[in-house]
Design a protein around this motif. Sequence first.
Motif, PDB file in Angstrom:
ATOM      1  N   ALA A   1     -45.619  32.714   5.491  1.00 49.09           N
ATOM      2  CA  ALA A   1     -45.012  33.060   6.689  1.00 49.09           C
ATOM      3  C   ALA A   1     -44.829  31.774   7.570  1.00 49.09           C
ATOM      4  N   ALA A   2     -43.757  31.528   7.908  1.00 47.79           N
ATOM      5  CA  ALA A   2     -43.427  30.297   8.905  1.00 47.79           C
ATOM      6  C   ALA A   2     -44.406  30.614  10.060  1.00 47.79           C
ATOM      7  N   ASP A   3     -44.792  29.580  10.682  1.00 50.79           N
ATOM      8  CA  ASP A   3     -45.177  29.438  11.975  1.00 50.79           C
ATOM      9  C   ASP A   3     -44.287  29.611  12.919  1.00 50.79           C
ATOM     10  N   PRO A   4     -44.386  30.396  13.959  1.00 49.60           N
ATOM     11  CA  PRO A   4     -43.476  30.264  15.058  1.00 49.60           C
ATOM     12  C   PRO A   4     -43.147  28.873  15.729  1.00 49.60           C
ATOM     13  N   PRO A   5     -42.015  28.748  16.104  1.00 51.70           N
ATOM     14  CA  PRO A   5     -41.631  27.532  16.679  1.00 51.70           C
ATOM     15  C   PRO A   5     -42.604  27.188  17.990  1.00 51.70           C
ATOM     16  N   ALA A   6     -43.057  25.849  18.144  1.00 48.01           N
ATOM     17  CA  ALA A   6     -43.638  25.825  19.677  1.00 48.01           C
ATOM     18  C   ALA A   6     -42.769  25.826  20.684  1.00 48.01           C
TER      19      ALA A   6
END
Length: 239
Positions: A99-104
């Motif tokens: 799962a990709a980390d949500p963009p900051a």
Amino acid sequence: MLHPVGDLPAGVYWRRRALVAALALSVVGGGGWLASSAGAGSAPDTRVASSTTDVEPTLDAPSLDQVVPSLAAVVTPADAAPTAADPVPTETPADVPVAADPPAPTLTAGQPCTDDMIAVDVVPPAPQAAVGNKPTFTLVVTNTSPVPCTRSLDAGLREVVLLDAAGARVWGSNDCFPEVSSDPRTLAVGEAVSFPVQWGGLTSEPTCTAPRVNPAAGGYQLQGRLDTKTGGTTAFTLV
């Protein structure tokens, strides 16, 4: 025919006829004997075969489904269930989706300071104080984000509370003497703003209608708040 005529005597001709007749009878008799012998020789074989048929019945040949096993009963390697010894295939790390980390969130200089961009702390003048004393605590608001931001630091939004060891409220700076002011600020990166808050040494509750008394000696906790942002706790002791 009965009276042969020729140069030879008649007896010669009769002997010849008798010899031919004997030969003919021999041929006819031999043929009959051969025919009877052939018939007599074949009869025992027929009776033996018949007797064999009656006594020892022939065995039926096995049917095709008895010789060839049913395909439904044959277990192929693909249909065999895995046993406990068989290794269970697992996905390799390369096959497992990550799962990709949500963009900051993008921060912009001068934007409002959200709760996760500031820190709120309470600093006592000393780790402890005597029961009945009136110590002055310091409420500190710090911009912990990488950009300057704005935040309202109104007096009505600032508060220091005293909690007992179980976390129950003992005193609050806005319970009996609330203040009102308008104080919007632009906080630079890492800037800390301090506000002194004096405690009268007595208990209180938000309506300030309950009797106010000196809290008992023991361990307590101080906690600061700025509107919706609540800070951590700081140990404080009354002796």
